[in-house]
Scaffold this motif. Structure first.
Motif, PDB file in Angstrom:
ATOM      1  N   THR A  59       0.643  -1.375   0.322  1.00 16.92           N
ATOM      2  CA  THR A  59      -0.353   0.039   0.301  1.00 16.92           C
ATOM      3  C   THR A  59       0.623   1.752  -0.118  1.00 16.92           C
ATOM      4  N   GLN A  60       2.257   1.155   0.645  1.00 14.81           N
ATOM      5  CA  GLN A  60       2.887   1.816   0.696  1.00 14.81           C
ATOM      6  C   GLN A  60       3.559   2.683  -0.262  1.00 14.81           C
ATOM      7  N   ALA A  61       3.740   1.746  -1.224  1.00  9.76           N
ATOM      8  CA  ALA A  61       4.995   1.651  -2.687  1.00  9.76           C
ATOM      9  C   ALA A  61       3.376   1.973  -3.621  1.00  9.76           C
ATOM     10  N   GLU A  64      -3.502   4.759  -2.389  1.00  9.31           N
ATOM     11  CA  GLU A  64      -4.736   4.787  -2.879  1.00  9.31           C
ATOM     12  C   GLU A  64      -5.147   6.547  -3.272  1.00  9.31           C
ATOM     13  N   ARG A  65      -5.027   7.329  -4.499  1.00  9.87           N
ATOM     14  CA  ARG A  65      -5.649   8.734  -5.202  1.00  9.87           C
ATOM     15  C   ARG A  65      -6.706   8.987  -3.900  1.00  9.87           C
ATOM     16  N   ASN A  66      -6.905  10.434  -3.656  1.00  8.86           N
ATOM     17  CA  ASN A  66      -7.956  10.875  -3.497  1.00  8.86           C
ATOM     18  C   ASN A  66      -8.631  12.399  -4.290  1.00  8.86           C
ATOM     19  N   VAL A  67      -9.245  11.746  -4.824  1.00  9.51           N
ATOM     20  CA  VAL A  67      -9.378  12.835  -6.495  1.00  9.51           C
ATOM     21  C   VAL A  67     -10.481  13.031  -5.544  1.00  9.51           C
TER      22      VAL A  67
END
Length: 86
Positions: A59-61, A64-67
């Protein structure tokens, strides 16, 4: 009639690239080489990770994006780490 030296070098480089190209993106199942020790388990892990687990990005690599777009202006909250230089 002999080819110019630069043409021979260019043809040789093109031939080398064509020979090396098929190995670039190959995706095969990972197998251990005979006589090679397995990957040691991570500190605190119960057991050693399988090859598929080692290939899966964390998950660190890949966060998730918050758009979510801002609809209106909002005042910034106080940042305790925004300190002046010493």
């Amino acid at each position: 009639m002999m080819m110019p030296r630069s043409s021979v070098l260019l043809a040789g480089a093109a031939l080398a690239a064509l020979i090396a190209l098929p190995g670039c993106g190959s995706r095969q199942k990972l197998t251990a080489v005979e006589g090679m020790k397995p990957v040691p388990p991570a500190y605190g892990a119960v057991g050693a990770a399988a090859p598929d687990q080692l290939l899966e990005p964390s998950t660190q690599a890949r966060p998730e994006r918050n758009v979510e777009l801002r609809r209106k202006s909002e005042a910034r909250t106080d940042d305790p780490f925004d300190l002046p230089p010493e």
